[in-house]
Design an enzyme around this catalytic site. Structure first.
Site, PDB file in Angstrom:
ATOM      1  N   ASP A 100     -22.844 -43.556  78.246  1.00 18.16           N
ATOM      2  CA  ASP A 100     -22.119 -42.993  77.106  1.00 18.16           C
ATOM      3  C   ASP A 100     -22.334 -41.491  77.003  1.00 18.16           C
ATOM      4  O   ASP A 100     -21.405 -40.748  76.739  1.00 18.16           O
ATOM      5  CB  ASP A 100     -22.511 -43.692  75.791  1.00 18.16           C
ATOM      6  CG  ASP A 100     -24.010 -43.799  75.602  1.00 18.16           C
ATOM      7  OD1 ASP A 100     -24.764 -43.433  76.529  1.00 18.16           O
ATOM      8  OD2 ASP A 100     -24.437 -44.243  74.534  1.00 18.16           O
ATOM      9  N   GLY A 137     -25.985 -47.993  74.066  1.00 16.33           N
ATOM     10  CA  GLY A 137     -24.882 -47.103  73.692  1.00 16.33           C
ATOM     11  C   GLY A 137     -23.638 -47.213  74.560  1.00 16.33           C
ATOM     12  O   GLY A 137     -22.526 -47.041  74.081  1.00 16.33           O
ATOM     13  N   ASP A 145     -27.544 -36.309  78.196  1.00 12.49           N
ATOM     14  CA  ASP A 145     -28.148 -35.318  77.304  1.00 12.49           C
ATOM     15  C   ASP A 145     -29.106 -34.466  78.142  1.00 12.49           C
ATOM     16  O   ASP A 145     -28.668 -33.512  78.792  1.00 12.49           O
ATOM     17  CB  ASP A 145     -28.851 -36.097  76.168  1.00 12.49           C
ATOM     18  CG  ASP A 145     -29.244 -35.236  74.995  1.00 12.49           C
ATOM     19  OD1 ASP A 145     -29.442 -34.027  75.193  1.00 12.49           O
ATOM     20  OD2 ASP A 145     -29.382 -35.759  73.883  1.00 12.49           O
TER      21      ASP A 145
HETATM   22  C1  PRP Z   1     -29.087 -42.457  75.063  1.00 14.57           C
HETATM   23  C2  PRP Z   1     -27.872 -42.572  75.967  1.00 14.57           C
HETATM   24  C3  PRP Z   1     -28.438 -42.345  77.340  1.00 14.57           C
HETATM   25  C4  PRP Z   1     -29.604 -41.422  77.089  1.00 14.57           C
HETATM   26  C5  PRP Z   1     -29.188 -40.047  77.462  1.00 14.57           C
HETATM   27  O1  PRP Z   1     -29.697 -43.687  74.999  1.00 14.57           O
HETATM   28  O2  PRP Z   1     -27.255 -43.822  75.853  1.00 14.57           O
HETATM   29  O3  PRP Z   1     -28.868 -43.544  77.926  1.00 14.57           O
HETATM   30  O4  PRP Z   1     -29.904 -41.476  75.696  1.00 14.57           O
HETATM   31  O5  PRP Z   1     -30.206 -39.141  77.224  1.00 14.57           O
HETATM   32  P1  PRP Z   1     -30.873 -38.271  78.374  1.00 14.57           P
HETATM   33  O6  PRP Z   1     -29.785 -37.683  79.208  1.00 14.57           O
HETATM   34  O7  PRP Z   1     -31.611 -37.209  77.561  1.00 14.57           O
HETATM   35  O8  PRP Z   1     -31.815 -39.118  79.139  1.00 14.57           O
HETATM   36  P2  PRP Z   1     -30.821 -44.070  73.946  1.00 14.57           P
HETATM   37  O9  PRP Z   1     -32.167 -43.951  74.583  1.00 14.57           O
HETATM   38  O10 PRP Z   1     -30.606 -43.311  72.662  1.00 14.57           O
HETATM   39  O11 PRP Z   1     -30.562 -45.627  73.724  1.00 14.57           O
HETATM   40  P3  PRP Z   1     -29.249 -46.392  73.184  1.00 14.57           P
HETATM   41  O12 PRP Z   1     -28.205 -46.276  74.261  1.00 14.57           O
HETATM   42  O13 PRP Z   1     -29.719 -47.800  73.004  1.00 14.57           O
HETATM   43  O14 PRP Z   1     -28.839 -45.727  71.894  1.00 14.57           O
END
Ligand code: PRP
Length: 182
Positions: free
Chosen positions: A102, A46, A105
């Site tokens: 990015d 992301g 969360d």
């Molecule tokens: C998303 C984002 C962060 C993470 C944040 O990645 O890019 O790395 O989730 O979430 P958190 O604060 O709850 O840990 P994702 O795992 O969806 O992978 P991607 O970037 O490939 O979409």
């Protein structure tokens, strides 16, 4: 005003908003890292879009590298398990490291990465998060040095963020219509 994808309920940050935010963050990072040669680490996948924009607004020598982690199990809910799928190609001992994310969360991914990377003895370790999700009653375990914007606890996509690998290429951040994912 750009036209909105039919799966979007609303636009949270327009292309113009994003550009302003990234310029501001880049200028701040340029000031803070003057005379240094930071290593920007983006977390796949992301953060790739934000990384590409941000690095072009940082006016000092820098390096880039990438890590991939699996932060979630099968579901959309955080499992708390973070595993390195692709590690860095660069040694970070003595380097000024800036993790580029990015979205923050639950904060589990960043919390794990901070602990993992700090054990490799960088000169400094900071985080630039484009978005921080405001989750009622939840304080993220990591406090990023640079934050682009706060977003509501909704299904956010675009500018690198996906739903089932879709929408990463939207140039704005939008909220997905509930009927798309329910
Ligand atoms: C998303 C984002 C962060 C993470 C944040 O990645 O890019 O790395 O989730 O979430 P958190 O604060 O709850 O840990 P994702 O795992 O969806 O992978 P991607 O970037 O490939 O979409």
């Amino acid at each position: 005003m750009e036209s909105m994808h039919p799966d979007m309920e609303s636009i949270v940050l327009s292309q113009e908003d994003i550009q302003g935010i990234v310029e501001r963050m880049g200028a701040q990072i340029t000031e803070d890292y003057a005379g240094k040669n930071p290593l920007l680490i983006a977390v796949l996948r992301g953060a790739v879009v934000f990384m590409g924009d941000l690095m072009r607004h940082i006016d000092c020598p820098l390096g880039i590298d990438f890590m991939a982690v699996s932060s979630y199990g099968n579901g959309a809910k955080s499992s708390g398990v973070v595993r390195i799928v692709k590690d860095l190609d660069t040694k970070i001992e003595g380097r000024d490291v800036l993790i580029v994310e990015d979205i923050l969360d639950s904060g589990l991914t960043l919390n794990y990465l901070m602990r993992n990377l700090s054990s490799r003895n960088p000169a400094s370790l900071s985080v630039a998060a484009f978005l921080v999700k405001d989750i009622p009653g939840h304080t993220p375990a990591v406090d990023p040095r640079y934050v682009g914007a706060h977003v509501p606890d909704a299904f956010i996509v675009g500018y690198g963020l996906d739903y089932a690998e879709r929408y990463r290429n939207l140039p704005y951040i939008g909220i997905l219509k509930p009927e798309v994912y329910s």
